[in-house]
Structure formats: structure tokens, C-alpha cells
Design a protein around this motif. Structure first.
Motif, short mmCIF file in Angstrom:
data_model
loop_
_atom_site.label_atom_id
_atom_site.label_comp_id
_atom_site.label_asym_id
_atom_site.label_seq_id
_atom_site.Cartn_x
_atom_site.Cartn_y
_atom_site.Cartn_z
N MET A 105 0.59 -1.42 0.24
CA MET A 105 0.37 -0.18 0.25
C MET A 105 0.72 1.57 0.31
O MET A 105 0.17 1.93 -0.31
CB MET A 105 -0.99 -0.46 1.24
CG MET A 105 -1.94 -0.87 1.18
SD MET A 105 -3.05 -0.92 -0.32
CE MET A 105 -2.95 -2.10 -1.47
N ALA A 106 2.36 1.34 -0.15
CA ALA A 106 3.12 2.35 -0.30
C ALA A 106 3.53 2.61 -1.15
O ALA A 106 3.58 2.94 -1.71
CB ALA A 106 3.93 2.06 0.86
N GLY A 141 0.12 15.85 1.84
CA GLY A 141 0.51 16.32 0.58
C GLY A 141 -0.31 15.64 -0.96
O GLY A 141 -0.30 15.90 -1.66
N THR A 142 -1.06 14.95 -0.20
CA THR A 142 -1.56 14.37 -1.28
C THR A 142 -2.35 14.77 -1.70
O THR A 142 -3.47 15.10 -3.05
CB THR A 142 -2.44 12.52 -0.69
OG1 THR A 142 -1.05 11.71 -1.39
CG2 THR A 142 -2.17 12.16 -1.62
N VAL A 143 -3.69 15.20 -0.18
CA VAL A 143 -4.53 16.24 -0.43
C VAL A 143 -4.35 17.55 -1.17
O VAL A 143 -4.49 18.42 -1.88
CB VAL A 143 -5.00 16.79 1.02
CG1 VAL A 143 -6.07 18.31 0.86
CG2 VAL A 143 -5.90 15.68 1.43
N ILE A 169 -8.13 11.01 -10.00
CA ILE A 169 -8.82 9.62 -10.00
C ILE A 169 -7.49 8.74 -9.14
O ILE A 169 -7.28 8.17 -8.32
CB ILE A 169 -8.88 9.02 -11.08
CG1 ILE A 169 -10.23 9.59 -11.58
CG2 ILE A 169 -9.33 7.70 -10.97
CD1 ILE A 169 -11.12 8.66 -12.72
N LEU A 170 -6.75 8.89 -9.53
CA LEU A 170 -5.23 8.20 -9.21
C LEU A 170 -5.46 8.72 -7.69
O LEU A 170 -4.68 8.02 -6.61
CB LEU A 170 -4.42 8.32 -9.96
CG LEU A 170 -4.04 8.00 -11.23
CD1 LEU A 170 -2.98 8.18 -12.26
CD2 LEU A 170 -4.25 6.55 -11.76
N SER A 171 -5.32 10.76 -7.67
CA SER A 171 -4.99 10.56 -6.07
C SER A 171 -5.62 10.39 -5.06
O SER A 171 -5.42 9.93 -3.46
CB SER A 171 -4.71 12.19 -6.54
OG SER A 171 -4.36 12.68 -7.59
N LEU A 217 -4.91 8.25 -1.80
CA LEU A 217 -5.53 8.76 -0.59
C LEU A 217 -6.33 7.55 0.32
O LEU A 217 -6.37 6.71 1.33
CB LEU A 217 -6.58 9.53 -0.67
CG LEU A 217 -6.14 11.10 -0.20
CD1 LEU A 217 -6.77 11.66 -0.89
CD2 LEU A 217 -5.57 11.62 0.86
N VAL A 218 -7.24 6.43 -0.39
CA VAL A 218 -7.64 5.14 0.18
C VAL A 218 -6.64 4.03 0.64
O VAL A 218 -6.26 3.24 1.73
CB VAL A 218 -8.47 4.86 -1.47
CG1 VAL A 218 -9.02 3.01 -0.47
CG2 VAL A 218 -9.78 5.76 -0.99
N MET A 219 -5.41 4.05 -0.21
CA MET A 219 -3.89 3.18 0.27
C MET A 219 -3.72 3.32 1.11
O MET A 219 -3.29 2.40 1.72
CB MET A 219 -3.32 2.75 -1.17
CG MET A 219 -4.38 2.34 -2.63
SD MET A 219 -3.22 1.46 -3.56
CE MET A 219 -3.09 0.62 -4.46
N TYR A 220 -3.30 4.53 1.18
CA TYR A 220 -2.82 5.72 2.93
C TYR A 220 -3.59 4.80 4.11
O TYR A 220 -2.72 4.39 5.08
CB TYR A 220 -2.74 7.07 3.19
CG TYR A 220 -1.06 7.36 1.65
CD1 TYR A 220 -0.12 6.82 1.37
CD2 TYR A 220 -1.42 8.27 1.09
CE1 TYR A 220 0.54 6.68 1.06
CE2 TYR A 220 -0.33 8.89 0.45
CZ TYR A 220 0.82 7.85 0.23
OH TYR A 220 2.27 8.54 -0.49
#
Length: 452
Positions: free
Chosen positions: A265-266, A333-335, A432-434, A438-441
């Protein structure tokens, strides 16, 4: 406390090795501006000339797959000095070449040296830097490696305009010389446990074929051609490699670490970040030139402030991880990246040069904040024995994610006559990838490695 300090020799080792990584990456991107000139010099097509970059990336990726075994089999000094020798020989071969095939041999040698140096740098950091400074020094390493691709085209352009294309190679030799001067008083070896298992050449050959088939097949997609034979070869050899790795007692890559959900997941978000980074770097200059009539020089400059700020902030972002842990930089960072993408998506028809430049800065800062931390926290949560394997997988994945990002975005752009529509579709994909990241984190932080 003494155990929380980093020695001067370790700092020297990191800087010397980072310079070798810098030299390798800069030499890769510096050659991109030489294609029109070299096509005339060697009388080859643009398709053949692409191999100047492709064969370099292939050499880097294949050597990186061996880095875990190399780290355990040989001392740091041997690996480092071998990379300097190979890079120097490859650079001289490339710079003095009178034949296109000889030029490609030089590029293979340069890629081999870079494939040795970059994993070595990250392994030195993980093995010798105290945990409370790990983020800072991983950020420093990311800064060095982030500056190289952005400076490469500028360096290559200046050399070819002022001195000729051969000087791109020759002047680069100043970097390994500086690296050597720093390394001589600093480099020392760590204690290593002797390997009791032989190297698994069968698994290595299978993975080398897998990566080669995938890279060539992906490159051919840019011309609109789907090579089913290559994709079939990729799938078959990948399956054989997985089977061999799980059943063989010989030493190569320990793919069993993918059973750790936290690692999987990373590394997937890490790949997606690099995919968006390289894909974005491809489409934005074209979007500005074709959509708003911006000059090529100004369109390229739109990426520079964000790239430089992202590189220089990397060590600071690493300190955020050291003091606050992984959640803040990964989610924050992702947000930030997601916010920049949504704004670009909304403004895609009217954004123009300045809004693109400003939003790309936000995009890059968000990506850098999460990207480096993803690598750091994933490998840090592996056992000492697994870290060299984890680092090798991250570095190899980074090479292929970049190639895939360029190809997929080029296909999106090519399928739309209007560049703004192509940009719109690309941004939607990135959004969509972003969200997937977030779900994977979220899943990663629920695993036992993060909850215990």
C-alpha cells in the motif's frame, strides 16, 4: 545521545554517493536535447535515437534489481568505486564515440553506474542514519535526485550550443571527480553477514527479460503500435519470475515482502506519484504552447520554479516526518496535490501561463511532501534484512513509472485533436489516481506495522 548523531564520515559517504546519482540522472536528461543533432551526426531515425534514453533506463532498472544482492555481497567501498570507474569509462566511450552502437555502449555503462550508486545511497542512509534524522537525510537524497533531471536539459542545451554534443559527456566527468575527492577520506565499510546462498541467475534473467519486454512494448505504444508478442512475453516471464522467486533457495530479490500489506500500500502510491510527475512534465509544456501560444522556452520555464522549490524543500519535508510521523506529510501532501489538480481541471480552458506556473508549484510541493515520505516510511517499517530488497524495488519501480507516465499521457494527448481536451482528460485521470492514493494510505495506516 551519541547514538542519535550522524558521523562526519557518514555525511561524506552520503554526499559522495548522491553526487554519483546526480551525475547519472543528469547525463540521462541532458541527452534529450541532442536528438536532432545526433540524428544528423549518426544518420539514424528518431526511433533509433530514442534508444539513447531507453537503453540507459533499461540498464539502470536491471542493475537496480540486483542491488539487494550486491549490497549484501560486496562492501560499500567496492560498490562505490566500481560505480565511479564504470561511469567514467562509459562517459569517455560516449563522448569519444564515432559510431551509434558505441554511443549506446557508453550509455549502458553510464546506466549501470547509476544503477549501482542510487540504491547504495539509500542503503547507506537506512543503515547509518539514526531514526530521528531519517526523514531529513532521505529528503536530502531526494533533493539531489530531483535537481538532476531539471538541470539536465539546461546543461545539455548550453553544452551543445557552446561546445558541441561531446562536451556534454566530457564536462560531466567533473562530478565523479568531486565525488571521489569527498569519498577518499570518508568512505568506510559496514560489517556484513557473509552470504550463504548462491545468486539466482535464473530469476535475474527472467526479471531482466520481463523489464526489457515491458519497456520496449510501452515505448512502442507511443507510435500507436501494440506489440502483443512483447506484452505476452512480459506476462509469461513475470509469472515465471514470481514462481522461481517463491520456490528457489538461491539469493536475489525477496518478493515475499509484498505479503506485507503496509509495503504494497506504499509502493503503489509511490508509482502513481511518479506516473503523474513525469506525465505532467510531458503535457504541461505542450498544453501551454499549443493551447495558449506560449513560446517553447517560456513553456519549459513554467515547470522550473515548482521543480526547484520541490527539490529544496525536500529536506525540510523530511524533518516533518522525523518530528510528526508519516500521516501529516502523506495525507497533507496528497490533499495539496489533489487540490492543485482540481483547480487545474476547473480552469483548464483559461488557465494560461501564470496560473499553470503557480498551480504546478502547489502540485510539486504536495507531491514531493508525500512522495519522499512514502519511500522512507515503507522501507523504515521493514526489518533490517528486508530493507535492501524494499529499496531496490522502490528504485526500480520509479524508473518504469516514469516511462509509463509519458506513454499514457502521450496516448491521451494523441487521441484528442484539442490539447485542452487532452489536458482535461489527463487531469481527470490524475484526480482519480490521487483519490486511490488516499484510500491506500488509509489501508496502510490500519496495518499492524502502524497500529502496534
Amino acid at each position: 545521545m551519541e547514538e542519535n548523531k550522524i558521523s562526519r564520515k557518514t555525511i561524506g559517504m552520503i554526499i559522495a554517493t548522491a553526487l554519483m546519482g546526480f551525475a547519472g540522472i543528469m547525463s540521462e536528461t541532458a541527452m534529450n536535447v541532442t536528438f536532432p543533432k545526433l540524428m544528423n551526426v549518426f544518420h539514424v531515425s528518431i526511433g533509433a535515437m530514442q534508444w539513447v534514453t531507453t537503453i540507459y533506463l533499461l540498464a539502470v532498472a536491471i542493475i537496480m534489481t540486483m542491488s539487494s544482492y550486491i549490497q549484501r555481497r560486496f562492501t560499500e567501498k567496492k560498490i562505490f568505486y566500481t560505480s565511479i570507474i564504470i561511469f567514467t569509462v562509459g562517459t569517455l566511450v560516449g563522448g569519444l564515440s564515432q559510431d551509434f552502437v558505441v554511443l549506446l555502449v557508453g550509455r549502458v555503462l553510464q546506466g549501470t553506474a547509476a544503477g549501482l550508486a542510487m540504491p547504495l545511497m539509500f542503503n547507506i542512509i537506512f543503515e547509518r542514519v539514526p531514526m530521528n534524522q531519517l526523514g531529513l537525510w532521505m529528503g536530502f537524497a531526494s533533493m539531489i535526485l530531483s535537481l538532476a533531471p531539471s538541470l539536465g536539459p539546461t546543461y545539455g542545451g548550453l553544452m551543445i550550443e557552446s561546445f558541441g554534443w561531446r562536451m556534454i559527456f566530457i564536462f560531466t566527468l567533473a562530478i565523479p571527480l568531486l565525488s571521489l575527492l569527498i569519498a577518499i577520506p570518508s568512505y568506510e565499510n559496514s560489517k556484513k553477514t557473509p552470504l550463504s546462498k548462491p545468486f539466482d541467475f535464473i530469476a535475474f534473467i527472467l526479471l531482466a527479460i520481463t523489464l526489457t519486454a515491458l519497456l520496449i512494448a510501452v515505448n512502442e505504444l507511443e507510435s500507436g503500435h501494440v506489440n502483443y508478442l512483447l506484452f505476452g512475453t512480459f506476462i509469461i516471464t513475470l509469472g515465471l519470475f514470481i514462481w522461481r522467486s517463491l520456490t528457489s533457495q538461491a539469493e536475489f530479490l525477496n518478493i515475499r515482502i509484498f505479503r506485507k500489506l503496509s509495503f504494497t500500500m506504499a509502493i503503489i502510491p509511490f508509482i502513481l506519484f511518479q506516473f503523474m510527475n513525469i506525465g505532467g512534465n510531458f503535457i504541461i509544456p505542450n498544453y501551454l504552447q499549443l493551447g495558449f501560444g506560449v513560446s517553447s522556452a517560456l513553456a519549459g520555464f513554467a515547470l522550473l520554479p515548482g521543480t526547484l522549490l520541490g527539490a529544496f524543500f525536500s529536506p525540510l519535508f523530511g524533518k516533518v516526518y522525523d518530528h510528526k510521523g508519516a500521516k501529516l506529510p502523506l495525507y497533507g501532501g496528497t490533499v495539496a496535490l489533489l487540490g492543485s489538480l482540481i483547480l487545474m481541471f476547473v480552469l483548464v480552458q483559461t488557465m494560461g501561463f501564470w496560473f499553470t506556473l503557480l498551480l504546478y508549484i502547489l502540485f510539486t510541493l504536495g507531491r514531493v511532501l508525500a512522495f519522499g515520505t512514502t519511500n522512507t516510511t515503507a522501507v523504515a517499517h521493514l526489518s533490517n534484512k528486508e530493507r535492501s530488497d524494499g529499496s531496490a524495488m522502490f528504485q526500480t519501480a520509479q524508473q518504469f513509472a516514469g516511462a509509463l507516465g509519458t506513454t499514457v499521457v502521450a496516448l491521451i494527448v494523441g487521441s484528442n485533436k484539442d490539447i485542452k481536451v487532452g489536458m482535461n482528460h489527463t487531469l481527470l485521470l490524475f484526480v482519480i489516481l490521487s483519490l486511490i492514493i488516499l484510500v491506500m494510505y488509509r489501508i496502510m495506516f490500519k496495518t499492524k506495522e502502524y497500529t502496534e
